[in-house]
Write an enzyme that holds these catalytic residues in place. Structure first.
Site, PDB file in Angstrom:
ATOM      1  N   CYS A 174       0.833  -1.207   0.000  1.00 54.63           N
ATOM      2  CA  CYS A 174       0.000   0.000   0.000  1.00 54.63           C
ATOM      3  C   CYS A 174       0.870   1.261   0.000  1.00 54.63           C
ATOM      4  O   CYS A 174       1.549   1.547   0.982  1.00 54.63           O
ATOM      5  CB  CYS A 174      -0.911  -0.042   1.229  1.00 54.63           C
ATOM      6  SG  CYS A 174      -1.748   1.494   1.611  1.00 54.63           S
TER       7      CYS A 174
ATOM      8  N   CYS B   4       0.134   3.756   2.742  1.00 53.77           N
ATOM      9  CA  CYS B   4       0.601   3.198   4.014  1.00 53.77           C
ATOM     10  C   CYS B   4       2.090   3.472   4.193  1.00 53.77           C
ATOM     11  O   CYS B   4       2.533   3.852   5.283  1.00 53.77           O
ATOM     12  CB  CYS B   4       0.358   1.685   4.074  1.00 53.77           C
ATOM     13  SG  CYS B   4      -1.374   1.194   4.002  1.00 53.77           S
TER      14      CYS B   4
END
Length: 129
Positions: A30, A33
């Site tokens: 991600c 993230c």
């Protein structure tokens, strides 16, 4: 204090303890993230009195499912075992600091009364009631 890894074995015990616990649900693949990770780590180093935990949603798929994670990163903030914030999206450092300050400023006796009256979890502290 550095962040701690959370999983099914220690998640429940960690979030119900007294004080503030901030949990970042993330995954290696991600992009947002990975961008949020240094912000989260820096906040954990600035605020040793707060528990900062990370849940790898790939390694902890069952926990992520039980937590209702549908988008990552998702940030949850607990204080004294009460979920106060649960929202997807990476926060800039200033917004994370504002969130922490807001949670620190809450009257937890009032929050407990509200939770008791509602018979469950409280809403998002970032939204006016």
């Amino acid at each position: 204090m550095a962040t701690i890894e959370l999983g099914a074995a220690n998640f429940g015990d960690t979030v119900v303890k007294e004080g503030i616990t901030i949990v970042d649900f993330w995954a290696e693949w991600c992009g947002p993230c990975r961008q949020f990770a240094p912000v989260f780590e820096e906040a954990s180093n600035k605020r040793p009195e707060i528990t900062f935990g990370k849940v790898d949603t790939e390694a902890e798929k069952q926990l992520a499912g039980e937590a209702g994670i549908s988008s990552i990163p998702t940030l949850m903030v607990f204080r004294d075992g009460i979920l106060l914030y649960n929202r997807a999206g990476a926060l800039p450092a200033a917004a994370l600091e504002e969130l922490i300050t807001a949670v620190e400023g809450l009257d937890m006796d009032e929050i407990r009364k509200e939770v008791e009256a509602q018979g469950g979890e409280i809403g998002d502290v970032s939204e006016p009631n």
